[in-house]
Each structure stands twice: as C-alpha cells, then as structure tokens.
Motif scaffolding. Structure first.
Motif, PDB file in Angstrom:
ATOM      1  N   PHE A  31      17.670   3.390  -4.938  1.00 54.77           N
ATOM      2  CA  PHE A  31      18.435   4.222  -4.092  1.00 54.77           C
ATOM      3  C   PHE A  31      19.262   4.568  -4.876  1.00 54.77           C
ATOM      4  O   PHE A  31      19.105   5.109  -6.370  1.00 54.77           O
ATOM      5  CB  PHE A  31      19.471   2.740  -3.773  1.00 54.77           C
ATOM      6  N   GLN A  32      19.907   5.950  -4.802  1.00 56.40           N
ATOM      7  CA  GLN A  32      20.052   6.893  -6.029  1.00 56.40           C
ATOM      8  C   GLN A  32      21.792   6.586  -5.745  1.00 56.40           C
ATOM      9  O   GLN A  32      22.295   6.069  -5.529  1.00 56.40           O
ATOM     10  CB  GLN A  32      19.951   8.331  -5.328  1.00 56.40           C
ATOM     11  N   LYS A  33      22.105   7.067  -7.040  1.00 56.65           N
ATOM     12  CA  LYS A  33      24.259   6.660  -7.236  1.00 56.65           C
ATOM     13  C   LYS A  33      24.531   7.339  -5.273  1.00 56.65           C
ATOM     14  O   LYS A  33      24.328   8.510  -5.098  1.00 56.65           O
ATOM     15  CB  LYS A  33      24.039   7.442  -8.299  1.00 56.65           C
ATOM     16  N   SER A  34      25.672   6.692  -6.324  1.00 56.53           N
ATOM     17  CA  SER A  34      26.335   6.466  -5.046  1.00 56.53           C
ATOM     18  C   SER A  34      25.682   6.475  -3.583  1.00 56.53           C
ATOM     19  O   SER A  34      26.063   7.255  -2.311  1.00 56.53           O
ATOM     20  CB  SER A  34      26.855   8.225  -4.470  1.00 56.53           C
ATOM     21  N   GLU A  35      23.812   5.869  -3.342  1.00 57.73           N
ATOM     22  CA  GLU A  35      23.689   6.219  -1.832  1.00 57.73           C
ATOM     23  C   GLU A  35      23.720   4.284  -1.970  1.00 57.73           C
ATOM     24  O   GLU A  35      24.043   3.251  -2.409  1.00 57.73           O
ATOM     25  CB  GLU A  35      22.112   5.798  -2.614  1.00 57.73           C
ATOM     26  N   GLU A  36      24.390   3.988  -0.782  1.00 61.77           N
ATOM     27  CA  GLU A  36      24.123   2.588   0.117  1.00 61.77           C
ATOM     28  C   GLU A  36      23.705   2.484   0.974  1.00 61.77           C
ATOM     29  O   GLU A  36      23.481   3.207   2.404  1.00 61.77           O
ATOM     30  CB  GLU A  36      25.912   2.961   0.904  1.00 61.77           C
ATOM     31  N   LEU A  37      22.529   1.091   1.090  1.00 61.12           N
ATOM     32  CA  LEU A  37      22.059   0.528   2.173  1.00 61.12           C
ATOM     33  C   LEU A  37      23.003   0.368   3.544  1.00 61.12           C
ATOM     34  O   LEU A  37      23.809  -0.725   3.210  1.00 61.12           O
ATOM     35  CB  LEU A  37      21.316  -0.685   1.890  1.00 61.12           C
ATOM     36  N   ILE A  38      22.256   0.688   4.203  1.00 64.58           N
ATOM     37  CA  ILE A  38      22.966   0.491   6.113  1.00 64.58           C
ATOM     38  C   ILE A  38      22.039  -0.667   6.668  1.00 64.58           C
ATOM     39  O   ILE A  38      23.387  -1.943   7.052  1.00 64.58           O
ATOM     40  CB  ILE A  38      23.172   1.942   6.563  1.00 64.58           C
ATOM     41  N   TRP A  39      21.080  -0.304   6.545  1.00 55.88           N
ATOM     42  CA  TRP A  39      20.273  -1.323   7.624  1.00 55.88           C
ATOM     43  C   TRP A  39      18.577  -1.792   7.211  1.00 55.88           C
ATOM     44  O   TRP A  39      18.480  -0.707   6.330  1.00 55.88           O
ATOM     45  CB  TRP A  39      20.566  -1.380   9.275  1.00 55.88           C
ATOM     46  N   SER A  43      30.068   5.055   6.178  1.00 56.10           N
ATOM     47  CA  SER A  43      29.502   4.147   6.706  1.00 56.10           C
ATOM     48  C   SER A  43      29.236   3.303   5.874  1.00 56.10           C
ATOM     49  O   SER A  43      29.154   3.262   4.557  1.00 56.10           O
ATOM     50  CB  SER A  43      27.482   5.075   6.411  1.00 56.10           C
ATOM     51  N   SER A  44      29.052   1.709   6.195  1.00 58.78           N
ATOM     52  CA  SER A  44      28.845   0.639   4.918  1.00 58.78           C
ATOM     53  C   SER A  44      27.634  -0.682   5.561  1.00 58.78           C
ATOM     54  O   SER A  44      28.005  -0.800   6.086  1.00 58.78           O
ATOM     55  CB  SER A  44      30.727  -0.433   4.796  1.00 58.78           C
ATOM     56  N   ASN A  45      27.319  -1.136   4.515  1.00 57.12           N
ATOM     57  CA  ASN A  45      26.539  -2.008   4.110  1.00 57.12           C
ATOM     58  C   ASN A  45      27.425  -3.648   4.798  1.00 57.12           C
ATOM     59  O   ASN A  45      28.042  -3.719   4.841  1.00 57.12           O
ATOM     60  CB  ASN A  45      26.022  -2.718   2.416  1.00 57.12           C
ATOM     61  N   ARG A  46      26.239  -3.298   5.984  1.00 57.97           N
ATOM     62  CA  ARG A  46      26.772  -4.776   6.787  1.00 57.97           C
ATOM     63  C   ARG A  46      26.030  -6.468   6.767  1.00 57.97           C
ATOM     64  O   ARG A  46      25.762  -6.789   7.217  1.00 57.97           O
ATOM     65  CB  ARG A  46      27.371  -4.668   8.880  1.00 57.97           C
ATOM     66  N   ILE A  87      27.873  -0.072  13.581  1.00 58.12           N
ATOM     67  CA  ILE A  87      27.734   1.017  12.804  1.00 58.12           C
ATOM     68  C   ILE A  87      27.941   2.629  13.190  1.00 58.12           C
ATOM     69  O   ILE A  87      28.343   3.206  12.987  1.00 58.12           O
ATOM     70  CB  ILE A  87      26.659   0.769  12.173  1.00 58.12           C
ATOM     71  N   LEU A  88      27.198   1.981  14.336  1.00 54.83           N
ATOM     72  CA  LEU A  88      27.073   3.416  14.693  1.00 54.83           C
ATOM     73  C   LEU A  88      28.841   4.010  16.004  1.00 54.83           C
ATOM     74  O   LEU A  88      29.142   5.236  15.286  1.00 54.83           O
ATOM     75  CB  LEU A  88      26.525   4.287  16.377  1.00 54.83           C
ATOM     76  N   ARG A  89      29.395   3.440  16.231  1.00 55.78           N
ATOM     77  CA  ARG A  89      30.760   3.880  16.167  1.00 55.78           C
ATOM     78  C   ARG A  89      31.569   4.626  15.101  1.00 55.78           C
ATOM     79  O   ARG A  89      32.667   5.463  15.717  1.00 55.78           O
ATOM     80  CB  ARG A  89      31.643   2.446  17.047  1.00 55.78           C
ATOM     81  N   LYS A  90      31.152   3.567  13.699  1.00 56.26           N
ATOM     82  CA  LYS A  90      32.236   3.934  12.896  1.00 56.26           C
ATOM     83  C   LYS A  90      31.724   5.388  12.638  1.00 56.26           C
ATOM     84  O   LYS A  90      32.826   6.036  12.424  1.00 56.26           O
ATOM     85  CB  LYS A  90      32.234   2.436  12.383  1.00 56.26           C
ATOM     86  N   LEU A  91      30.684   5.729  12.520  1.00 56.51           N
ATOM     87  CA  LEU A  91      29.745   6.480  12.251  1.00 56.51           C
ATOM     88  C   LEU A  91      30.183   8.094  13.033  1.00 56.51           C
ATOM     89  O   LEU A  91      30.482   8.730  12.990  1.00 56.51           O
ATOM     90  CB  LEU A  91      28.171   7.004  11.810  1.00 56.51           C
TER      91      LEU A  91
END
Length: 274
Positions: A146-154, A132-135, A122-126
């Motif tokens: 969560f807010q709109k357009s907000e995505e859980l990362i970890w 950033s995307s949910n894994r 995740i850090l490498r892609k950032l």
C-alpha cells in the motif's frame, strides 16, 4: 422396529417418527423464531436459557438452535437494509442481540452476516463524510504494498477474475480458380471477399484476493497482480455476487470480480471517488 427421529424411542414397524414428536419439534422451532425476533420489536425480551430449554424439550439439536438464532440476526439485518442503509440505532440493536444471546463472530460469519453489517456501517460513515477506517483484524501478511496514507478498508478472498476478450473471425466466400503450383500447394487467383465478425466473451483469468483501500482496488494472485485507482474507473456494473469494472485507457479491457459483495463494492467505489 424403527426409532423415532426425534425422541429416539421405538416408532413401530416401518415407521421413522412419532407424529406428536414431529409436531413438538416444528412448534419448538417456530416458538424460538418468534421469541428471538421479539428482541427487535421489544414485545418480549427473553433470556437464552429459556430458548435453550424450548430447544431441549422440542428435540431440536444445538446446531439447529444456533442456526435459528443466526437466521434471526440475518433476517433483521436484511430488513434494516431494505432502504439501502444501516443507521446507528439499527447497528446498535444488532450488536445488542449478539451480546444478549452470546452469538460469536465465527457463528455469524458462516453466511457473511456480520461482514455485511460491518460493510453497511462503513458505507454509512462514508456517506456521512466520516473518514474511512479499517474494521478488519488480519492474521498473516498481505501480498499488497500500500502507498503512504493508504488504509485497507475491506478484503475479499477466493475472488475469481474474469476479463472481456474479443475474438475476430471472417465470414464470407471467395471465387475464382485455383492454380496448382506444387504438390499440395494451391494459389487462388481471386481475393477473399468476406467481413470480420467480432464475438465478445468473458473468460476466467485468475483466482486470488481483492483489497479495497481508501484510494485503490487491488487484485493479487499467483499469475496476475494489479491495482486500479478509483478515479481511473469509468464504468461500474454491480452483480449479486460480483462487480464489473472498466478503467480509463484505450486498451483497457472490462474486468469482472466474482465472489465479492457487489452492492458494497459498487457503493463504496462510487462514493469514495466522487
């Protein structure tokens, strides 16, 4: 007659093992380490059946065999992370090791090795400017909205929240005379001449769950719930097992989240907020 810890045959009076069995056991463990590590330097590619046979012939229980294979994965992961990053090729070879030796996610999550690998990815892609995307695969409902357009990362569970508290006491002395004005009541004529002494303590507040998204860090527990926008964070302090955060605001208190990956949280928050 005692039985040998390894071969389970008679070891003799007051004995617990055969020296030759112990030597075979120790040599077997070392050989499995060497052969499993050879997968990474490509000096020798062995099949899992061969390593299982070494374990069987060396009195190594299967749970210990699995542990050796898991430790090889972890050791090489940490070696890759010595430079602070995990590149595509390193991540690929770790994945190939998992597949080749049939290691499961559950096995590698015992010591969080798989999670550490994914967080490094995740850090490498950032850092490469990729979205950033949910894994994560989440079973059940999360307590966060969560807010709109907000995505859980970890997501980190069993996180202990601590806050900095300042206690003020006064030290000094007073003099003068005391006048008794009623039974058990005294009035001192002089003023108290002292100075305030402030002590800072980190006190436990709650235990709960921490979520990192592409916009906020969230905390949820039975007694305290909040979110902090990354751009509002003014200080970050990484620890081996946690991270300290101070957000903008006159009354904001420094907070420490224990039982999170401090290295990941620090680098993720620092880079995503820039």
């Amino acid at each position: 007659m005692g039985k040998c810890l390894y071969c389970q045959k008679s070891a003799g009076i007051f004995k617990k093992l055969h020296k030759e069995c112990e030597e075979k056991y120790l040599n077997g463990r070392e050989l499995i380490k060497i052969k499993s590590n050879s997968f990474f330097d490509k000096s020798e590619v062995v099949e899992i059946v061969e390593l299982e046979n070494i374990a069987d012939n060396s009195f190594i229980p299967y749970n210990e065999f699995e542990e050796i294979m898991e430790n090889t994965f972890t050791d090489n992961l940490l070696n890759f992370l010595d430079d602070g990053t995990l590149d595509d090729k390193e991540e690929d070879v770790l994945g190939e090791y998992m597949e080749h030796f049939k290691l499961t996610q559950e096995q590698l999550n015992k010591n969080d090795s798989l999670g550490k690998m994914v967080r490094a990815s995740i850090l490498r892609k950032l850092l490469n400017g990729e979205p950033s995307s949910n894994r994560l695969n989440i079973d059940g409902n999360l307590p966060f909205k969560f807010q709109k357009s907000e995505e859980l990362i970890w997501l980190f569970q069993n996180v202990e929240l601590y806050e900095q508290r300042i206690k003020t006491t006064y030290e000094g002395s007073s003099n003068g005379i005391s006048l008794r004005i009623a039974k058990g009541v005294y009035y001192r004529t002089s003023s108290f001449r002292g100075h305030p002494v402030k002590t800072t303590n980190i006190v436990p507040i709650a235990s709960g769950m921490v979520a990192l998204t592409n916009k906020h860090i969230y905390f949820s527990s039975g007694i305290k719930n909040f979110r902090i926008n990354y751009v509002k964070i003014i200080t970050l302090e990484p620890y081996s097992d946690g991270i300290g955060i101070t957000k903008d605001g006159v009354t904001a208190k420094p907070q420490v989240f224990k039982n999170v990956d401090g290295w990941f949280c620090y680098n993720f928050i620092k880079n995503i907020s820039e």
